[in-house]
Design a protein around this motif. Structure first.
Motif, PDB file in Angstrom:
ATOM      1  N   ALA A  48     -93.946-123.576  -0.105  1.00 44.89           N
ATOM      2  CA  ALA A  48     -93.201-123.259   1.116  1.00 44.89           C
ATOM      3  C   ALA A  48     -94.118-123.027   2.311  1.00 44.89           C
ATOM      4  O   ALA A  48     -93.646-122.858   3.427  1.00 44.89           O
ATOM      5  N   ILE A  49     -95.440-123.014   2.090  1.00 47.66           N
ATOM      6  CA  ILE A  49     -96.400-122.762   3.172  1.00 47.66           C
ATOM      7  C   ILE A  49     -97.012-124.081   3.614  1.00 47.66           C
ATOM      8  O   ILE A  49     -97.537-124.834   2.799  1.00 47.66           O
ATOM      9  N   PHE A  50     -96.931-124.345   4.921  1.00 50.98           N
ATOM     10  CA  PHE A  50     -97.515-125.564   5.477  1.00 50.98           C
ATOM     11  C   PHE A  50     -98.952-125.341   5.933  1.00 50.98           C
ATOM     12  O   PHE A  50     -99.795-126.214   5.801  1.00 50.98           O
ATOM     13  N   ASP A  51     -99.231-124.155   6.484  1.00 50.08           N
ATOM     14  CA  ASP A  51    -100.572-123.880   7.016  1.00 50.08           C
ATOM     15  C   ASP A  51    -100.711-122.389   7.279  1.00 50.08           C
ATOM     16  O   ASP A  51     -99.724-121.674   7.442  1.00 50.08           O
ATOM     17  N   ILE A  52    -101.967-121.938   7.340  1.00 45.18           N
ATOM     18  CA  ILE A  52    -102.304-120.576   7.758  1.00 45.18           C
ATOM     19  C   ILE A  52    -103.394-120.709   8.802  1.00 45.18           C
ATOM     20  O   ILE A  52    -104.404-121.380   8.567  1.00 45.18           O
ATOM     21  N   SER A  53    -103.204-120.077   9.957  1.00 47.07           N
ATOM     22  CA  SER A  53    -104.214-120.123  11.015  1.00 47.07           C
ATOM     23  C   SER A  53    -104.296-118.747  11.666  1.00 47.07           C
ATOM     24  O   SER A  53    -103.442-117.891  11.449  1.00 47.07           O
ATOM     25  N   TYR A  54    -105.335-118.551  12.454  1.00 52.19           N
ATOM     26  CA  TYR A  54    -105.470-117.268  13.147  1.00 52.19           C
ATOM     27  C   TYR A  54    -106.221-117.448  14.454  1.00 52.19           C
ATOM     28  O   TYR A  54    -106.915-118.434  14.676  1.00 52.19           O
ATOM     29  N   ARG A  55    -106.058-116.477  15.322  1.00 56.81           N
ATOM     30  CA  ARG A  55    -106.762-116.441  16.600  1.00 56.81           C
ATOM     31  C   ARG A  55    -107.181-115.002  16.837  1.00 56.81           C
ATOM     32  O   ARG A  55    -106.356-114.098  16.855  1.00 56.81           O
ATOM     33  N   LYS A  56    -108.475-114.810  17.007  1.00 53.21           N
ATOM     34  CA  LYS A  56    -109.008-113.469  17.235  1.00 53.21           C
ATOM     35  C   LYS A  56    -110.269-113.566  18.064  1.00 53.21           C
ATOM     36  O   LYS A  56    -111.166-114.340  17.752  1.00 53.21           O
ATOM     37  N   LYS A  57    -110.322-112.794  19.132  1.00 47.45           N
ATOM     38  CA  LYS A  57    -111.532-112.741  19.946  1.00 47.45           C
ATOM     39  C   LYS A  57    -112.567-111.884  19.231  1.00 47.45           C
ATOM     40  O   LYS A  57    -112.226-110.957  18.496  1.00 47.45           O
ATOM     41  N   PRO A  58    -113.859-112.190  19.432  1.00 48.27           N
ATOM     42  CA  PRO A  58    -114.905-111.382  18.787  1.00 48.27           C
ATOM     43  C   PRO A  58    -114.853-109.928  19.258  1.00 48.27           C
ATOM     44  O   PRO A  58    -114.517-109.653  20.395  1.00 48.27           O
ATOM     45  N   GLY A  59    -115.174-109.047  18.380  1.00 46.34           N
ATOM     46  CA  GLY A  59    -115.181-107.626  18.708  1.00 46.34           C
ATOM     47  C   GLY A  59    -114.621-106.832  17.545  1.00 46.34           C
ATOM     48  O   GLY A  59    -113.775-107.309  16.792  1.00 46.34           O
ATOM     49  N   LYS A  60    -115.115-105.627  17.418  1.00 43.47           N
ATOM     50  CA  LYS A  60    -114.757-104.812  16.265  1.00 43.47           C
ATOM     51  C   LYS A  60    -113.289-104.398  16.261  1.00 43.47           C
ATOM     52  O   LYS A  60    -112.600-104.544  15.268  1.00 43.47           O
ATOM     53  N   ASP A  61    -112.795-103.871  17.356  1.00 42.51           N
ATOM     54  CA  ASP A  61    -111.430-103.340  17.381  1.00 42.51           C
ATOM     55  C   ASP A  61    -110.456-104.203  18.174  1.00 42.51           C
ATOM     56  O   ASP A  61    -109.387-103.732  18.548  1.00 42.51           O
ATOM     57  N   THR A  62    -110.802-105.452  18.428  1.00 43.39           N
ATOM     58  CA  THR A  62    -109.873-106.314  19.145  1.00 43.39           C
ATOM     59  C   THR A  62    -108.762-106.769  18.200  1.00 43.39           C
ATOM     60  O   THR A  62    -108.978-106.969  17.015  1.00 43.39           O
ATOM     61  N   MET A  63    -107.586-106.903  18.744  1.00 35.68           N
ATOM     62  CA  MET A  63    -106.437-107.311  17.958  1.00 35.68           C
ATOM     63  C   MET A  63    -106.321-108.828  18.008  1.00 35.68           C
ATOM     64  O   MET A  63    -106.531-109.446  19.040  1.00 35.68           O
ATOM     65  N   GLY A  64    -106.008-109.423  16.873  1.00 36.82           N
ATOM     66  CA  GLY A  64    -105.812-110.857  16.794  1.00 36.82           C
ATOM     67  C   GLY A  64    -104.480-111.163  16.142  1.00 36.82           C
ATOM     68  O   GLY A  64    -103.697-110.259  15.831  1.00 36.82           O
ATOM     69  N   VAL A  74     -92.458-119.945  11.646  1.00 37.54           N
ATOM     70  CA  VAL A  74     -93.795-119.372  11.787  1.00 37.54           C
ATOM     71  C   VAL A  74     -93.675-117.858  11.844  1.00 37.54           C
ATOM     72  O   VAL A  74     -92.923-117.312  12.652  1.00 37.54           O
ATOM     73  N   ARG A  75     -94.405-117.185  10.986  1.00 35.16           N
ATOM     74  CA  ARG A  75     -94.472-115.720  10.978  1.00 35.16           C
ATOM     75  C   ARG A  75     -95.796-115.310  11.613  1.00 35.16           C
ATOM     76  O   ARG A  75     -96.837-115.893  11.304  1.00 35.16           O
ATOM     77  N   THR A  76     -95.759-114.311  12.468  1.00 35.04           N
ATOM     78  CA  THR A  76     -96.957-113.844  13.161  1.00 35.04           C
ATOM     79  C   THR A  76     -97.271-112.421  12.723  1.00 35.04           C
ATOM     80  O   THR A  76     -96.386-111.577  12.663  1.00 35.04           O
ATOM     81  N   TYR A  77     -98.555-112.179  12.425  1.00 35.93           N
ATOM     82  CA  TYR A  77     -99.008-110.861  11.989  1.00 35.93           C
ATOM     83  C   TYR A  77    -100.208-110.446  12.837  1.00 35.93           C
ATOM     84  O   TYR A  77    -101.031-111.278  13.201  1.00 35.93           O
ATOM     85  N   TYR A  78    -100.300-109.154  13.147  1.00 33.12           N
ATOM     86  CA  TYR A  78    -101.456-108.610  13.860  1.00 33.12           C
ATOM     87  C   TYR A  78    -102.588-108.398  12.863  1.00 33.12           C
ATOM     88  O   TYR A  78    -102.361-107.930  11.744  1.00 33.12           O
ATOM     89  N   ILE A  79    -103.807-108.721  13.292  1.00 39.76           N
ATOM     90  CA  ILE A  79    -104.987-108.478  12.464  1.00 39.76           C
ATOM     91  C   ILE A  79    -106.095-107.883  13.316  1.00 39.76           C
ATOM     92  O   ILE A  79    -106.156-108.119  14.524  1.00 39.76           O
ATOM     93  N   LYS A  80    -106.962-107.092  12.704  1.00 38.03           N
ATOM     94  CA  LYS A  80    -108.158-106.569  13.368  1.00 38.03           C
ATOM     95  C   LYS A  80    -109.424-107.156  12.769  1.00 38.03           C
ATOM     96  O   LYS A  80    -110.471-107.129  13.387  1.00 38.03           O
ATOM     97  N   ASP A  81    -109.326-107.661  11.545  1.00 34.93           N
ATOM     98  CA  ASP A  81    -110.469-108.261  10.859  1.00 34.93           C
ATOM     99  C   ASP A  81    -110.322-109.778  10.858  1.00 34.93           C
ATOM    100  O   ASP A  81    -109.213-110.309  10.840  1.00 34.93           O
ATOM    101  N   ASP A  82    -111.442-110.458  10.847  1.00 37.49           N
ATOM    102  CA  ASP A  82    -111.455-111.918  10.804  1.00 37.49           C
ATOM    103  C   ASP A  82    -110.742-112.411   9.549  1.00 37.49           C
ATOM    104  O   ASP A  82    -110.930-111.864   8.467  1.00 37.49           O
ATOM    105  N   ALA A  83    -109.924-113.456   9.680  1.00 40.28           N
ATOM    106  CA  ALA A  83    -109.143-113.971   8.552  1.00 40.28           C
ATOM    107  C   ALA A  83    -109.779-115.208   7.931  1.00 40.28           C
ATOM    108  O   ALA A  83    -109.112-115.952   7.210  1.00 40.28           O
ATOM    109  N   TYR A  84    -111.045-115.426   8.161  1.00 40.77           N
ATOM    110  CA  TYR A  84    -111.730-116.620   7.675  1.00 40.77           C
ATOM    111  C   TYR A  84    -111.637-116.754   6.156  1.00 40.77           C
ATOM    112  O   TYR A  84    -111.383-117.832   5.632  1.00 40.77           O
TER     113      TYR A  84
END
Length: 101
Positions: A48-64, A74-84
């Motif tokens: 059921a999943i077509f793709d997973i992607s993320y967008r996050k600017k560099p920085g320790k406490d920046t929200m992505g 498409v479901r959107t989730y907030y992240i603080k850590d890189d999702a690589y």
């Protein structure tokens, strides 16, 4: 069912009290298994999943943002850590299993 990767996601909620407005952040884990992805109480089979992607600017406490592209939209989730790690594990799993392409 083997756990392949996890990603910490953030839930942001605002509460209004008598004299103040509070922003409350709670975290939860997104878990990628070899047959499904779980997010809190939701379970997405990998078919059921077509793709997973993320967008996050560099920085320790920046929200992505982490984007989960599914057959339910498409479901959107907030992240603080890189999702690589999660994205790489998903793409590797997808390339190894022809039924997911």
């Amino acid at each position: 069912m083997a756990l392949l990767a996890t990603q910490t996601c953030i839930e942001i909620r605002q509460e209004i009290g008598w004299t103040e407005k509070r922003t409350i952040e709670t975290s939860f884990e997104m878990k990628l298994f070899d047959d499904q992805l779980t997010v809190k109480n939701d379970h997405y089979p990998l078919t059921a999943i077509f793709d997973i992607s993320y967008r996050k600017k560099p920085g320790k406490d920046t929200m992505g943002f982490l984007y989960l592209h599914t057959n339910r939209g498409v479901r959107t989730y907030y992240i603080k850590d890189d999702a690589y790690t999660l994205v790489t594990a998903y793409k590797k799993l997808k390339s190894e299993r022809p039924e997911l392409r």
